[in-house]
Write an enzyme that holds these catalytic residues in place. Structure first.
Site, short mmCIF file in Angstrom:
data_model
loop_
_atom_site.label_atom_id
_atom_site.label_comp_id
_atom_site.label_asym_id
_atom_site.label_seq_id
_atom_site.Cartn_x
_atom_site.Cartn_y
_atom_site.Cartn_z
N GLU A 201 -0.83 45.24 -6.01
CA GLU A 201 -0.72 43.96 -6.71
C GLU A 201 -1.74 43.75 -7.83
OE1 GLU A 201 -0.51 41.00 -3.62
OE2 GLU A 201 1.53 41.58 -3.10
N GLU A 340 6.90 45.40 -1.01
CA GLU A 340 6.66 44.26 -0.14
C GLU A 340 7.67 43.16 -0.45
OE1 GLU A 340 2.70 42.68 -0.15
OE2 GLU A 340 1.75 44.66 -0.09
#
Length: 547
Positions: A201, A340
């Site tokens: 991320e 995810e």
């Protein structure tokens, strides 16, 4: 408490499509490929257009799950503190159909001298004294024996928290890359480990024009995530050219939050989820056919994005997914492996979101790959597939995901051979397994049965083994029961793949609800740990018939 903090970049103006519906008809085309297989294929994987393929060229779809903890202060998998041992948790993941395990870690956990904590020594005696990397070795070996694949995810530089950039003042880019090279060397030749998710991320930080976060294509070597992914990816491929390189997106391509006071309205999305610039500024690797883009996507339970309030929701969502990352797949630029996505399902819109997102990825082996977040129930803003006992299953989530899962070959039971020196497994299985259709009850099998025993581990005062019993009769047993005897002083500690109990010196393994039948020629493997001197089961019987 959620151990993986997640904040969201700037706002996005929702995109509307024609009309709203409960399920959006915008799934990826799933025309069958000539060389499509189940499971996770053979040998190392590589890419071909928007497909992931194995060493024979057969299409592989990774349908996996995240098991986190190694990126936290514990420096190893969460749930090792529970009464459900690690090996049984993997058994359940494989049985449910998750064929890939994405494993987050921090650079702290792979340091020399790192110590793993939060382990129930009684339940997991074989993990006592092992380093985080040694525990990782065990998990990888056992996952491989189940037919699963493993993706390693550098989730954080330190266990303290995530970072916008791939480096910090405490953990340099050189440390990041060197740790990746170490892991690539450690698992070289082990085809269970298929690749590296380079950094979790990357995202914006600071307000434009004073951006300090990860950008995409801006050309600043200190902030351009695309260039950093090339440096790390090529360094890894220099050590292990067979790995896939998984590259996440950013949140805002500029690397900074939009300056709304200046009227700026940059198109921003989830941390790691914005790959809108990847076509114009692709990641360039020195080894062809190794790049997989890996966006993240979440629901209202993580953050209430504006697009969830669009009057056409959920019909507006495919255009948003197309723009951020789906176009890479639809235009045959590269494969997508959604690293995810998750939700608590508390908001009614979240169920619709999950149903539509999975439909968007497509069905069957030709759909986009994914790893669900997460196995862990202690993920604060999503919860898990496992419930708080780390044993039973959140069936509401599993029912939505189940049609898209491609089970690992051999995922139904622990393999009696080729497994690592093991650990204890639970005394019970999840109480709400996926629905199965049991064969009709038939008369008891006649004839003999066959039994083989494999001791997989031993320690001071105890041992672990697996008893495999084959139905050599002519009829299906429904239900089946296996019994055996042990010498006086040997006592059962735990068992799995059956309900295992002991009375005196006789041990009974009764068929679990999720696998009550045993067809002619079929086998069942019953695992157990026991206290006392290691002893093979004696006088083994299948439904009263001696083996």
């Amino acid at each position: 408490m959620h151990f993986r903090p997640k904040a969201i970049g700037g706002a996005l103006a929702a995109l509307a499509t024609a009309a709203a519906g409960v399920l959006v008809a915008a799934a990826v085309s799933t025309t069958p490929a000539a060389a499509a297989v189940g499971g996770t294929g053979t040998g190392y994987l590589h890419t071909s257009g928007n497909k992931i393929v194995d060493s024979t060229g057969a299409t592989v779809r990774l349908t996996g799950i995240n098991w986190f903890g190694m990126e936290t202060d514990n420096k190893t998998f969460h749930g090792l503190w529970s009464s459900n041992p690690w090996r049984s948790q993997l058994d359940t993941m494989a049985r449910l159909g998750y064929n890939t395990l994405r494993i987050p870690y921090s650079d702290d956990s792979v340091k020399s001298g790192a110590v793993a904590t939060g382990i129930n020594d009684y339940v997991n005696p074989d993990l006592v004294g092992l380093s985080p990397l040694q525990i990782l070795d065990r998990v990888i070996d056992y996952a491989g024996s189940k037919g699963m694949r493993v993706i390693l995810d550098r989730h954080r530089p330190t266990s303290a928290g995530q970072s916008a950039l791939w480096y910090t003042s405490a953990v340099s880019e050189t440390t990041w890359i060197n740790n990746w090279k170490m892991l690539a060397q450690r698992y070289a030749g082990n085809t269970t480990v298929i690749g590296a998710d380079l950094h979790n991320e990357p995202h914006a930080e600071g307000t434009n024009p004073n951006a300090t976060g990860a950008c995409w294509g801006c050309g600043d070597t200190n902030r351009d995530w695309r260039l950093a992914a090339e440096r790390a990816g090529n360094a890894i491929l220099g050590v292990q050219p067979n790995w896939l390189i998984f590259v996440e997106g950013v949140s805002c391509p500029s690397g900074g939050e939009p300056n709304v006071w200046n009227g700026e309205n940059e198109d921003c999305g989830w941390w790691g989820g914005n790959l809108s610039k990847a076509k114009d500024f692709p990641v360039r690797l020195n080894v062809a056919n190794r790049l997989v883009y890996s966006p993240h996507e979440y629901a209202i339970s993580v953050y209430h994005q504006k697009w969830f309030d669009d009057p056409t929701y959920p019909a507006n969502m495919p255009a948003i997914w197309d723009k951020y990352w789906g176009y890479l797949y639809k235009q045959n630029i590269a494969p997508i492996m959604m690293g995810e996505f998750g939700t608590t399902l508390q908001d009614p819109k979240d169920k619709v979101w999950l149903q539509n997102l999975l439909a968007y990825t497509g069905t069957g082996v030709n759909g986009m790959s994914f790893t669900y977040w997460s196995w862990n129930p202690n993920s604060g803003d999503t919860g898990g597939i496992a419930n708080d006992d780390w044993t039973t299953i959140n069936q509401a989530k599993q029912n939505i995901i189940q049609p898209y899962l491609i089970a690992p070959v051999g995922g139904g039971n622990p393999s009696p051979t080729g497994t690592p020196t093991g650990t204890a497994s639970p005394t019970s299985r999840p109480t709400t397994p996926p629905p199965t259709t049991a064969p009709p009850t038939t008369p008891p099998a006649t004839g003999r049965c066959a039994a083989t025993y494999n001791q997989t581990n031993a320690w001071q005062g105890g041992f672990q083994g697996e008893l495999t019993v084959k139905n050599n009769g002519t009829g299906t047993l429904n239900p089946w029961t296996v019994t055996w005897t042990w010498p006086s002083g040997v006592t059962l500690a735990s068992g799995w793949n059956a309900t295992v109990t002991q009375s005196g010196t006789t041990v009974t393994a009764a068929a679990p609800d999720w696998a009550k039948t045993l067809a002619p020629g079929a086998s069942v493997t019953i695992g157990f740990t026991a206290n006392g001197t290691a002893s093979a089961p004696a006088s083994v019987k299948l439904n009263g018939t001696a083996c």
